[in-house]
Design a protein around this motif. Structure first.
Motif: not given
Length: 266
Positions: A120-126
């Motif tokens: 759930d790291d908010d620095r990354l997205v799928p």
């Protein structure tokens, strides 16, 4: 609906009276000089009582010795169950434990270390989301064929602020002394995507930031268009000969009389 009432049992009197046994057990844990006054007791359950004693060790001010006594059912002898040192009011305690993921600082990662990233790291997205990058060939490549996750807008903004305020930003001493900004340098290689207008990579092997991400308004003395200064010419120190005299002629061709007299006396 009936409610079951639970009545707290009174502390076992035999365990309450065994203060000397509890003190002896505390002295076995430390030393007789480190066990102070009896502070009281507390009932822990059926035939279980904990006695408290002052800790006189100067390294543990505010702490107290806790010795738990118990007695088996229908037994007369009281035995020691356990003894520990517990913090009391005003005791000096270690700071609250912080998970390693929150204690880690930039530069702590060494050779062979692994740094897992939370799901759930908010620095990354799928990868198929593409963040806020343009729908270009890069996103098409990442659609199920490349990286599982890519940089999100949050991660991009955090990186941009970190890079811009660091040593490769416009506020470093070397940037203030630079003849021009990196954005006008021939060795400046702009990044792709949404950071293209603000950051690039230095490709000058003689620059201090070679191979590093630099801000477009950063700069250094290795700018491709820096003016070449002509080499300075060192002036020789004149040599004065004060051991002899030179004959000086005037416009009429005669020798100076003072010089002639000095030559005659020499």
């Amino acid at each position: 609906m009936t409610r079951t009432r639970i009545r707290a049992s009174a502390p076992d009197q035999a365990c309450v009276d065994a203060v000397d046994l509890a003190r002896a057990a505390a002295q076995e844990l430390a030393s007789p000089s480190e066990v102070g006054d009896h502070l009281g007791y507390e009932g822990e359950g059926d035939r279980i009582v904990t006695h408290y004693f002052t800790c006189l060790d100067r390294a543990y001010r505010g702490w107290r010795w806790a010795v738990t006594l118990t007695r088996a059912s229908r037994a007369k002898n009281v035995t020691v169950s356990e003894g520990v040192l517990l913090p009391g009011t005003g005791a000096l305690l270690a700071p609250e434990w912080v998970p390693w993921s929150e204690r880690l600082q930039p530069g702590d990662l060494g050779v062979g270390d692994l740094l897992p990233t939370a799901d759930d790291d908010d620095r990354l997205v799928p990868g198929y989301a593409g963040g806020e990058e343009e729908l270009d060939q890069q996103m098409i490549f990442e659609y199920g064929l490349g990286r599982a996750r890519v940089l999100s807008s949050v991660g991009r903004d955090q990186a941009a602020r970190r890079w811009h305020s660091g040593e490769q930003g416009p506020h470093s001493p070397i940037a203030h002394a630079a003849p021009a900004q990196c954005s006008t340098c021939g060795f400046y290689w702009p990044l792709a995507g949404g950071l293209r207008q603000r950051f690039g990579v230095c490709a000058n092997e003689y620059a201090p930031d070679d191979g590093k991400v630099v801000a477009a308004d950063h700069g250094c003395g290795a700018h491709s268009e820096a003016a070449v200064m002509p080499p300075s010419v060192e002036q020789a120190t004149p040599i004065l000969d004060d051991l002899g005299y030179d004959l000086m002629e005037d416009e009429a061709g005669s020798v100076d009389e003072s010089a002639s007299e000095e030559l005659g006396h020499s």
